[in-house]
Write a protein that holds these residues in place. Structure first.
Motif, PDB file in Angstrom:
ATOM      1  N   ALA A  40       0.687  -1.085  -0.268  1.00  0.00           N
ATOM      2  CA  ALA A  40      -0.363   0.224  -0.010  1.00  0.00           C
ATOM      3  C   ALA A  40       0.733   1.121   0.006  1.00  0.00           C
ATOM      4  O   ALA A  40       0.615   2.330  -0.682  1.00  0.00           O
ATOM      5  CB  ALA A  40      -1.198   0.150   1.530  1.00  0.00           C
ATOM      6  N   TYR A  41       2.059   1.397   1.016  1.00  0.00           N
ATOM      7  CA  TYR A  41       3.001   2.698   0.930  1.00  0.00           C
ATOM      8  C   TYR A  41       3.805   2.381  -0.577  1.00  0.00           C
ATOM      9  O   TYR A  41       3.492   3.853  -1.480  1.00  0.00           O
ATOM     10  CB  TYR A  41       4.667   2.458   1.781  1.00  0.00           C
ATOM     11  N   LEU A  42       3.935   1.181  -0.961  1.00  0.00           N
ATOM     12  CA  LEU A  42       4.645   1.180  -2.385  1.00  0.00           C
ATOM     13  C   LEU A  42       3.583   2.287  -3.999  1.00  0.00           C
ATOM     14  O   LEU A  42       4.009   3.023  -4.307  1.00  0.00           O
ATOM     15  CB  LEU A  42       5.531   0.323  -3.165  1.00  0.00           C
TER      16      LEU A  42
ATOM     17  N   LEU B 119       4.768   5.796  -2.319  1.00  0.00           N
ATOM     18  CA  LEU B 119       6.257   6.209  -3.730  1.00  0.00           C
ATOM     19  C   LEU B 119       6.153   6.435  -5.375  1.00  0.00           C
ATOM     20  O   LEU B 119       6.025   7.184  -5.883  1.00  0.00           O
ATOM     21  CB  LEU B 119       6.604   5.388  -3.478  1.00  0.00           C
ATOM     22  N   ASN B 120       4.754   5.480  -5.538  1.00  0.00           N
ATOM     23  CA  ASN B 120       4.544   5.467  -6.683  1.00  0.00           C
ATOM     24  C   ASN B 120       2.880   6.435  -7.474  1.00  0.00           C
ATOM     25  O   ASN B 120       2.957   6.408  -8.856  1.00  0.00           O
ATOM     26  CB  ASN B 120       4.097   3.900  -7.239  1.00  0.00           C
ATOM     27  N   VAL B 121       3.001   7.322  -6.852  1.00  0.00           N
ATOM     28  CA  VAL B 121       1.661   8.460  -6.441  1.00  0.00           C
ATOM     29  C   VAL B 121       3.408   9.781  -7.195  1.00  0.00           C
ATOM     30  O   VAL B 121       3.615  10.391  -6.545  1.00  0.00           O
ATOM     31  CB  VAL B 121       1.183   8.896  -5.983  1.00  0.00           C
ATOM     32  N   SER B 122       2.463   9.923  -9.174  1.00  0.00           N
ATOM     33  CA  SER B 122       3.795  11.188  -9.159  1.00  0.00           C
ATOM     34  C   SER B 122       3.388  12.516  -8.938  1.00  0.00           C
ATOM     35  O   SER B 122       4.515  12.753  -8.895  1.00  0.00           O
ATOM     36  CB  SER B 122       3.185  10.967 -10.701  1.00  0.00           C
ATOM     37  N   ASP B 123       2.569  12.258  -7.915  1.00  0.00           N
ATOM     38  CA  ASP B 123       2.311  13.856  -7.260  1.00  0.00           C
ATOM     39  C   ASP B 123       2.958  13.929  -5.965  1.00  0.00           C
ATOM     40  O   ASP B 123       2.271  15.034  -4.877  1.00  0.00           O
ATOM     41  CB  ASP B 123       1.281  14.603  -7.941  1.00  0.00           C
ATOM     42  N   THR B 124       3.036  12.988  -5.137  1.00  0.00           N
ATOM     43  CA  THR B 124       3.863  12.753  -3.798  1.00  0.00           C
ATOM     44  C   THR B 124       4.985  13.705  -4.135  1.00  0.00           C
ATOM     45  O   THR B 124       5.876  13.543  -4.544  1.00  0.00           O
ATOM     46  CB  THR B 124       3.660  11.110  -3.869  1.00  0.00           C
ATOM     47  N   LEU B 125       4.738  14.500  -2.769  1.00  0.00           N
ATOM     48  CA  LEU B 125       5.567  15.073  -2.065  1.00  0.00           C
ATOM     49  C   LEU B 125       7.047  14.986  -0.987  1.00  0.00           C
ATOM     50  O   LEU B 125       6.205  14.246  -0.528  1.00  0.00           O
ATOM     51  CB  LEU B 125       5.002  17.025  -2.240  1.00  0.00           C
ATOM     52  N   LEU B 126       8.011  15.352  -1.087  1.00  0.00           N
ATOM     53  CA  LEU B 126       9.182  15.158   0.021  1.00  0.00           C
ATOM     54  C   LEU B 126       8.957  16.276   0.587  1.00  0.00           C
ATOM     55  O   LEU B 126       9.720  16.590   0.591  1.00  0.00           O
ATOM     56  CB  LEU B 126      10.220  14.128  -0.445  1.00  0.00           C
TER      57      LEU B 126
ATOM     58  N   ARG C 166       2.312   5.999   7.120  1.00  0.00           N
ATOM     59  CA  ARG C 166       2.668   6.211   5.669  1.00  0.00           C
ATOM     60  C   ARG C 166       2.887   4.774   5.528  1.00  0.00           C
ATOM     61  O   ARG C 166       3.183   4.488   4.027  1.00  0.00           O
ATOM     62  CB  ARG C 166       3.577   7.216   5.679  1.00  0.00           C
ATOM     63  N   TYR C 167       3.748   4.506   6.019  1.00  0.00           N
ATOM     64  CA  TYR C 167       4.480   2.691   5.441  1.00  0.00           C
ATOM     65  C   TYR C 167       3.952   2.261   5.542  1.00  0.00           C
ATOM     66  O   TYR C 167       4.449   0.779   4.934  1.00  0.00           O
ATOM     67  CB  TYR C 167       5.845   2.724   6.161  1.00  0.00           C
ATOM     68  N   VAL C 168       2.589   2.102   6.502  1.00  0.00           N
ATOM     69  CA  VAL C 168       1.494   0.461   6.783  1.00  0.00           C
ATOM     70  C   VAL C 168       1.244   0.468   5.523  1.00  0.00           C
ATOM     71  O   VAL C 168       0.434  -0.149   4.768  1.00  0.00           O
ATOM     72  CB  VAL C 168       1.950   0.080   8.175  1.00  0.00           C
ATOM     73  N   ASP C 169       0.135   1.680   5.966  1.00  0.00           N
ATOM     74  CA  ASP C 169      -1.268   1.944   5.704  1.00  0.00           C
ATOM     75  C   ASP C 169      -1.395   2.244   4.392  1.00  0.00           C
ATOM     76  O   ASP C 169      -2.713   2.353   3.400  1.00  0.00           O
ATOM     77  CB  ASP C 169      -2.436   2.963   6.405  1.00  0.00           C
ATOM     78  N   GLY C 170       0.069   3.732   4.074  1.00  0.00           N
ATOM     79  CA  GLY C 170       0.097   3.842   2.251  1.00  0.00           C
ATOM     80  C   GLY C 170      -0.897   5.084   2.486  1.00  0.00           C
ATOM     81  O   GLY C 170      -1.758   6.272   1.946  1.00  0.00           O
ATOM     82  N   ARG C 171      -0.599   6.152   3.601  1.00  0.00           N
ATOM     83  CA  ARG C 171      -1.429   7.140   3.514  1.00  0.00           C
ATOM     84  C   ARG C 171      -0.857   8.118   3.548  1.00  0.00           C
ATOM     85  O   ARG C 171       0.807   8.208   3.491  1.00  0.00           O
ATOM     86  CB  ARG C 171      -2.542   6.725   5.033  1.00  0.00           C
ATOM     87  N   ASP C 172      -1.443   9.059   3.109  1.00  0.00           N
ATOM     88  CA  ASP C 172      -0.984  10.683   3.794  1.00  0.00           C
ATOM     89  C   ASP C 172      -0.867  11.659   4.551  1.00  0.00           C
ATOM     90  O   ASP C 172      -1.474  11.758   5.404  1.00  0.00           O
ATOM     91  CB  ASP C 172      -2.097  11.582   2.232  1.00  0.00           C
ATOM     92  N   ILE C 173       0.566  11.486   4.467  1.00  0.00           N
ATOM     93  CA  ILE C 173       0.706  12.753   5.904  1.00  0.00           C
ATOM     94  C   ILE C 173       1.537  13.759   5.230  1.00  0.00           C
ATOM     95  O   ILE C 173       2.543  14.506   5.834  1.00  0.00           O
ATOM     96  CB  ILE C 173       1.822  11.949   7.191  1.00  0.00           C
ATOM     97  N   VAL C 174       1.265  14.204   3.816  1.00  0.00           N
ATOM     98  CA  VAL C 174       2.338  15.569   3.815  1.00  0.00           C
ATOM     99  C   VAL C 174       1.801  16.644   3.660  1.00  0.00           C
ATOM    100  O   VAL C 174       1.513  17.528   3.752  1.00  0.00           O
ATOM    101  CB  VAL C 174       2.856  15.441   1.817  1.00  0.00           C
TER     102      VAL C 174
END
Length: 212
Positions: free
Chosen positions: A76-78, A82-89, A120-128
């Motif tokens: 889910a995180y991947l 990670l694989n969502v193009s508009d995700t920000l760091l 983020r790392y387990v549920d693949g949710r937005d924390i940005v």
């Protein structure tokens, strides 16, 4: 175990910091005076979009962290991070949420960090985004912090600025080369403990803290 304060330097978007969380939980459970101080590593310099190259690098690194720490990095995180193009760091909102959670009770910074990392790392949710962080905090039972993230008070912004500033100053003073990092603060100058003891045995970590 020690009369010193153990200061933990971190960033909520640091995968290695996520890997170190089980050790922090054990320290806290054993009565260690633990203070979480964010360094703003992935905030304050403008958001960085994640591209395919960085996503592949991060996922490869995450698998190494998983092997060393036992922490989970899920599909889910991947797929959803990670694989969502508009995700920000950009850890600005997540850092603000952690500061909000601990504004009156500093001991709540660790549960807030854990909740944000798990999201983020387990549920693949937005924390940005602000809304994403607020939702995670609300689900963790920290409605007060969730509301403050969505409508920051002057007191919250001042505390955030002071805490991140202190984290950056301590990071530079210790000549740390990255996060996570522990600093043992006694009456004299703080002593740096690098990241490696956070990924070994608990007894070894305790020995490093006692010796610092």
């Amino acid at each position: 175990m020690t009369d010193a304060t153990v200061t933990y330097l971190f960033d909520p978007l640091c995968g290695w910091c996520y890997g170190a969380t089980p050790m922090l939980d054990r320290l806290a459970a054993n009565g260690v005076a633990l203070e979480l101080v964010p360094t703003g590593l992935f905030s304050g310099a403008g958001p960085r979009p994640l591209d395919a190259g960085f996503a592949a690098y991060a996922w490869d690194n995450d698998q190494r962290i998983a092997r060393l720490s036992g922490q989970r990095f899920t599909q889910a995180y991947l797929d959803n991070v990670l694989n969502v193009s508009d995700t920000l760091l950009d850890s600005s909102s997540a850092t603000l949420g952690i500061v909000a959670a601990g504004l009156d009770e500093p001991g709540r910074r660790l549960p807030a960090l854990s909740a944000i990392q798990h999201a983020r790392y387990v549920d693949g949710r937005d924390i940005v985004t602000v809304d994403g962080v607020a939702a995670v905090l609300a689900d963790a039972g920290m409605d007060d912090a969730a509301n403050m993230v969505k409508a920051p008070t002057d007191a919250l912004m001042l505390s955030h600025r002071d805490l991140v500033g202190r984290g950056r100053a301590l990071f530079q003073r210790l000549n740390a080369n990255g996060v996570p990092a522990l600093a043992v603060v006694r009456k004299t100058a703080p002593r740096l403990i690098g990241a490696n003891p956070l990924f070994g045995s608990y007894d070894n970590l305790v020995a490093h803290i006692a010796a610092a």
